[in-house]
Structure formats: C-alpha cells, structure tokens
Design an enzyme around this catalytic site. Sequence first.
Site, PDB file in Angstrom:
ATOM      1  N   GLU A   1     -42.130  87.510 -16.277  1.00 32.56           N
ATOM      2  CA  GLU A   1     -41.849  86.502 -16.468  1.00 32.56           C
ATOM      3  C   GLU A   1     -41.817  86.224 -18.021  1.00 32.56           C
ATOM      4  O   GLU A   1     -42.401  86.132 -19.081  1.00 32.56           O
ATOM      5  CB  GLU A   1     -43.290  85.567 -16.455  1.00 32.56           C
ATOM      6  CG  GLU A   1     -43.564  85.518 -14.589  1.00 32.56           C
ATOM      7  CD  GLU A   1     -42.156  85.000 -13.970  1.00 32.56           C
ATOM      8  OE1 GLU A   1     -41.884  83.776 -14.508  1.00 32.56           O
ATOM      9  OE2 GLU A   1     -42.219  84.898 -12.859  1.00 32.56           O
TER      10      GLU A   1
ATOM     11  N   CYS B   1     -43.216  78.554 -22.256  1.00 35.50           N
ATOM     12  CA  CYS B   1     -42.049  78.860 -21.579  1.00 35.50           C
ATOM     13  C   CYS B   1     -40.859  78.060 -21.018  1.00 35.50           C
ATOM     14  O   CYS B   1     -39.532  78.486 -21.296  1.00 35.50           O
ATOM     15  CB  CYS B   1     -42.250  80.010 -20.612  1.00 35.50           C
ATOM     16  SG  CYS B   1     -43.307  79.434 -19.082  1.00 35.50           S
TER      17      CYS B   1
ATOM     18  N   GLY C   1     -44.698  87.029 -21.084  1.00 37.92           N
ATOM     19  CA  GLY C   1     -44.185  87.544 -22.663  1.00 37.92           C
ATOM     20  C   GLY C   1     -42.994  87.107 -22.857  1.00 37.92           C
ATOM     21  O   GLY C   1     -42.009  86.878 -21.911  1.00 37.92           O
ATOM     22  N   GLY C   2     -43.274  87.749 -24.278  1.00 37.81           N
ATOM     23  CA  GLY C   2     -41.044  87.938 -24.687  1.00 37.81           C
ATOM     24  C   GLY C   2     -40.108  88.702 -24.141  1.00 37.81           C
ATOM     25  O   GLY C   2     -40.979  89.793 -23.658  1.00 37.81           O
TER      26      GLY C   2
ATOM     27  N   LYS D   1     -55.120  92.577 -18.854  1.00 35.38           N
ATOM     28  CA  LYS D   1     -55.139  92.986 -20.894  1.00 35.38           C
ATOM     29  C   LYS D   1     -54.740  91.436 -21.768  1.00 35.38           C
ATOM     30  O   LYS D   1     -53.422  90.464 -21.091  1.00 35.38           O
ATOM     31  CB  LYS D   1     -53.743  93.098 -21.376  1.00 35.38           C
ATOM     32  CG  LYS D   1     -53.793  93.436 -22.401  1.00 35.38           C
ATOM     33  CD  LYS D   1     -52.415  93.905 -24.106  1.00 35.38           C
ATOM     34  CE  LYS D   1     -52.687  93.543 -24.781  1.00 35.38           C
ATOM     35  NZ  LYS D   1     -52.848  92.575 -25.286  1.00 35.38           N
TER      36      LYS D   1
HETATM   37  P1  NDP Z   1     -45.371  88.533 -26.179  1.00 39.89           P
HETATM   38  O1  NDP Z   1     -44.348  89.554 -26.140  1.00 39.89           O
HETATM   39  O2  NDP Z   1     -45.177  88.928 -27.521  1.00 39.89           O
HETATM   40  O3  NDP Z   1     -46.664  89.355 -25.715  1.00 39.89           O
HETATM   41  C1  NDP Z   1     -46.944  88.969 -24.701  1.00 39.89           C
HETATM   42  C2  NDP Z   1     -48.017  90.099 -23.910  1.00 39.89           C
HETATM   43  O4  NDP Z   1     -47.810  91.327 -24.556  1.00 39.89           O
HETATM   44  C3  NDP Z   1     -49.420  90.295 -25.336  1.00 39.89           C
HETATM   45  O5  NDP Z   1     -50.754  89.886 -24.713  1.00 39.89           O
HETATM   46  C4  NDP Z   1     -49.257  91.131 -26.084  1.00 39.89           C
HETATM   47  O6  NDP Z   1     -50.140  91.650 -26.573  1.00 39.89           O
HETATM   48  C5  NDP Z   1     -48.617  92.247 -24.994  1.00 39.89           C
HETATM   49  N1  NDP Z   1     -47.562  93.278 -26.283  1.00 39.89           N
HETATM   50  C6  NDP Z   1     -47.063  93.298 -27.227  1.00 39.89           C
HETATM   51  N2  NDP Z   1     -46.689  94.453 -27.147  1.00 39.89           N
HETATM   52  C7  NDP Z   1     -46.557  95.334 -26.238  1.00 39.89           C
HETATM   53  C8  NDP Z   1     -46.412  96.688 -25.945  1.00 39.89           C
HETATM   54  N3  NDP Z   1     -45.907  97.228 -26.174  1.00 39.89           N
HETATM   55  N4  NDP Z   1     -46.462  97.296 -24.280  1.00 39.89           N
HETATM   56  C9  NDP Z   1     -47.749  96.085 -23.462  1.00 39.89           C
HETATM   57  N5  NDP Z   1     -47.615  94.688 -23.771  1.00 39.89           N
HETATM   58  C10 NDP Z   1     -47.632  94.479 -25.136  1.00 39.89           C
HETATM   59  O7  NDP Z   1     -45.088  87.088 -26.382  1.00 39.89           O
HETATM   60  P2  NDP Z   1     -45.709  86.004 -27.002  1.00 39.89           P
HETATM   61  O8  NDP Z   1     -47.506  86.928 -27.276  1.00 39.89           O
HETATM   62  O9  NDP Z   1     -45.790  85.725 -28.407  1.00 39.89           O
HETATM   63  O10 NDP Z   1     -45.900  85.190 -26.112  1.00 39.89           O
HETATM   64  C11 NDP Z   1     -44.993  83.852 -25.940  1.00 39.89           C
HETATM   65  C12 NDP Z   1     -44.121  84.762 -25.118  1.00 39.89           C
HETATM   66  O11 NDP Z   1     -44.136  84.230 -23.194  1.00 39.89           O
HETATM   67  C13 NDP Z   1     -42.688  83.856 -24.981  1.00 39.89           C
HETATM   68  O12 NDP Z   1     -41.646  84.076 -25.246  1.00 39.89           O
HETATM   69  C14 NDP Z   1     -42.551  82.528 -23.751  1.00 39.89           C
HETATM   70  O13 NDP Z   1     -41.890  82.075 -23.637  1.00 39.89           O
HETATM   71  C15 NDP Z   1     -43.144  83.782 -22.966  1.00 39.89           C
HETATM   72  N6  NDP Z   1     -43.664  82.930 -21.709  1.00 39.89           N
HETATM   73  C16 NDP Z   1     -43.030  83.170 -20.836  1.00 39.89           C
HETATM   74  C17 NDP Z   1     -44.055  82.358 -19.641  1.00 39.89           C
HETATM   75  C18 NDP Z   1     -43.031  82.145 -18.088  1.00 39.89           C
HETATM   76  O14 NDP Z   1     -44.110  82.463 -17.422  1.00 39.89           O
HETATM   77  N7  NDP Z   1     -42.001  82.543 -17.768  1.00 39.89           N
HETATM   78  C19 NDP Z   1     -45.492  81.793 -19.452  1.00 39.89           C
HETATM   79  C20 NDP Z   1     -45.883  82.264 -20.748  1.00 39.89           C
HETATM   80  C21 NDP Z   1     -44.995  82.397 -21.501  1.00 39.89           C
HETATM   81  P3  NDP Z   1     -50.885  91.177 -28.469  1.00 39.89           P
HETATM   82  O15 NDP Z   1     -50.310  89.553 -27.907  1.00 39.89           O
HETATM   83  O16 NDP Z   1     -52.050  92.350 -28.390  1.00 39.89           O
HETATM   84  O17 NDP Z   1     -49.457  91.499 -29.033  1.00 39.89           O
END
Ligand code: NDP
Length: 487
Positions: free
Chosen positions: A248, A282, A226-227, A173
Amino acid sequence: MQMFQQYIDGVFEDGTARFDSLDPATGKTWASMPEAREGDVDRAVKAAQHALWAGEWPAMTATARGKLLYRLADLVQANAQRLAELETRDTGKIIRETSAQIAYVADYYRYYAGLADKIEGATLAIDKADMDVWTRREPVGVVAAIVPWNSQLFLAAVKIGPALAAGCTLVVKASEDGPAPLLEFARLVHDAGFPAGVFNIVTGFGPTCGSALTRHPGVDHIAFTGGPSTAAQVVRNSAENLATTSLELGGKSPFVVFADADLESAANAQVAGIFAATGQSCVAGSRLIVEASVKDRFLQLLKTKAEAIRIGAPLDMSSEVGPLCTRRQRDHIESVVAASLAAGARLVTGGRNGQGEGFYYLPTILDCDDVAAPSAETELFGPVLSVLSFKTEDEAVGLANGTPYGLASGVFTSNLARAHRMIRRIRAGIVWVNTYRAVSPIAPFGGYGQSGQGREGGLAAALDYTRTKTIWLRTSDDPIPDPFIMR
Ligand code: NDP
C-alpha cells in the site's frame, strides 16, 4: 519523559537500544522508545513461528479467534481517547482526527472478528469417480506488518485484523517516527488474551530493524504500507525469503472538478482532502484538476477556506491543522515548494513555515497551470495543493491519469453520465464521486501502478492471509491398481 516498550512472545521489554522521540509541536524530546535490532527481530519472528504451529493458537476454533478479536475491538473502543492522545503527542496529528479515527478502528476489528469463522474452503466436483476432493483455507503463516507513522493504528488494523482472523501470527514494525500509539496498543492485545507469540511488536530504523524483518527466513508474508522506494527495497528483501507481499504505497491523487459541480461542496471536500492530517495522507487529493471556466471562482473559494483554517497545538480540540510529523518532512516540503515556484508556479496562499519551534507548514495552494512544477507530479505528503486546469473531458482524463501513481481519485460533477464515464476511465483503485476520503472496513482499499498491489479492507483481504490446501480422499475399497497409470 515517558518510556515505551516492545512486546515479544507475550513479554514487554526495553529493547537492545533506545532512542528519543520528539514532540512535533515543540521539537523537544518527550518519550523514549525501544530500538529493535536484528537479534530482537529474530526473537520476535521465532516467537511468531512457534505460536503458529504449537500451543493454543493453532488448536483454537475460528469462532474462538473471532471472540478474541471482538474483545480487542472493545478494548480499542474503551481506550480510544488515550491512544488518540498518544498518537497526537507523538506524530502531531490533531486530536480531533485521531480520536475520531481510532474510535472507528474498533469497527475494523469487529468486522474481521465476524469474518473469522466465515473463511471457507470448497468441495470440488472432481472429474474422478472414486475421489472426494476439497480445499481448506489455512493461515498464510508468519506475517511481517510494516506501517508508517500516519494513521498507524488504522493502517495496522487493516493488516492485524484479517491476519488474526485467518489464524496467522504477526510481527508488527512501527515506524521510528511516532511509534507510541502502536506500542501502547500491544497492551490491549495482551489484555484481550491472545496467546504469547501470536502478536509481537517492535520499532526501530528501516535499514536495521525493517530490513532484518523483511528478509528473515521465518517470514511468510509481508504487508507493507509506505513509500514506493522503500517498497522496492522490501520486495528485493523478499527475494531472500520468498515471502509474498502486499504493498500500500503513496499517491498523487487527482481531484477533478467540472464546471457543473456544486462548487461550494467540492471546495469543502477539496480542503478536507488535502489539508486534513496536514496533508500526510496517502489519499490526499493533492492534484486539483479544475475546468478552466470555473478555475478562478474555485480557487477563490479554496483560498478563503484555506486561510480560515485554525492552525494550532495538536492536543487542542479547536485546532484544524497541526504540525508535520518530522523536521525532515517539513524541510522536504519547503524545498519542493521552492523548486515549484522557481519553475514558474504561482503562489495562491501559504508557502512558508508556521510560527514557533514546531514543524508547522501553512496550508499552501500552488497554481501549476502550464508549468512543469514538481509539486504537481510527485507525492509531497504535506499540506500543498497543486492546481491544473482543463477544457475538455479528454483533457481531464489525461491529467487525472498523468502520474505513475493510482491510489485514489475524486470526481465532482452533477452529470450522471459523465460521472460513469470518468469512473471507467480513471486509472486508480478508488474513485470517489461527489465525495472524498470515505473509508470503511467493508470496502476494499488499494492502488494501481506505483501506488501498490493487493487490497486491504473487505472479505478478499482476509482471504489474502490464507493459502489453499487441497485434500484428495480416495473413496473406493478396491486396492490401488497398476501404479503406472495416472487417474
Ligand atoms: P517509508 O516508506 O519511509 O516507511 C514506511 C515504513 O517502512 C516505516 O515503518 C519505515 O521504518 C519502514 N522501512 C524503512 N526502510 C525499510 C527497509 N529497508 N525495510 C523495511 N522497512 C523499512 O514511508 P514514510 O514513513 O515516509 O510514510 C509515508 C509514505 O507512506 C507515503 O508515501 C504515503 O503515501 C505512504 N502511505 C500509504 C498508505 C496506503 O494505504 N496506500 C497509507 C499511508 C501512507 P522507519 O520509519 O523506522 O524508517
């Protein structure tokens, strides 16, 4: 307007609905994306389930899987510039960064291509004379891979590479913010010749598409980047299908500078560590912890370098910092900087939006010494550096470990013994010493605490996409004796 498609069971299609994608440099619509809903996700997972158990893929040798991955790597390399331009256009990440990063992504696929036929089980020295016992490493199953918009081809590669090497099938996704490069990448997977259903990709909104995927009963493992708050939701969803998870997540990575460090070198690393990718990284070194005796000198170096950064159009090769990916993200940064200034932080440089319609925010440095500034405590995911200072090594360690995160860290010192002490005491998945932001397919990557669990990169990551089957084979020709005595 460019049109993108999702990819399910070997077929490119438009999706149940569509949404517009904005160009972060102009704030205007530039492309139309497929929006996957529950029905699309269900079809994608069922295609992945079918491909896992039937047809060509499960019958293929690991060496043949590796050859497909090598072909994919070559296609990524050959198309790196085109993918980079799409990522730059859709996310605002500058072309200098996307083109270098995507060329390197090909090496991640090569690394996992080479590992495919080196995933081995074991023969056990079992404590029974009439048994041979061994283990096989089998694919964990259908993998749901979820990535955010930043560095998405890279973040997807560290999931797709080991999953395919291990023989899994996937539903990826892509984030709704900037999915163009990953949707385009599906064409390379198709051209590489992976059987239909092995790799599927959708994009859509978290609460609908992401949620449907992570709770789907056909998913065996969720690889999420993600977050932390979304991660908590994903883990709750996984209680419904009992999928395993690897997470991650974000960071507030400390960047510790001792007075004995090469300050010029440390300043260059700090500027790249926080302002590269417009801070949307990140591992951004967003919490500078500098020895008090050199703080003023170091801040002056950083201010001069930050103010010399060329901010510009992401597709312009001379730009060094581009816009943020979304207006929402820029508004968030604006509000946290305002709250930090209200709490008493001192503005060293930046602190406002860039000019024009795009989602620009100036490289910003906030001196947060002795104030409870939110910018120093929480991840902003933007070009904002918060500065704290220390007098003793213990204080430096306390500040470095002073957030719930633990992804990465940097230590700058010329004292070797001190460097070793700091490596032991910092609670983070990565410690960079006299360097910052180095990554490799060979090196594990991942965090402590709120920064996640599991590791990507390296051999262990491929093993995480396997599960162990234990085989017992009785070697005796004698009939099985009394069934009520266990042997
Ligand atoms: P989010 O957590 O908002 O989104 C990450 C992904 O999860 C997106 O594809 C999002 O979709 C999806 N998502 C959102 N809600 C749901 C749900 N209920 N169920 C399943 N999937 C869902 O993160 P951001 O897009 O804001 O990205 C930034 C974050 O990612 C920061 O915290 C950053 O540090 C972290 N990150 C971590 C890394 C690592 O390797 N440790 C590397 C890069 C980033 P949609 O965008 O369509 O809402």
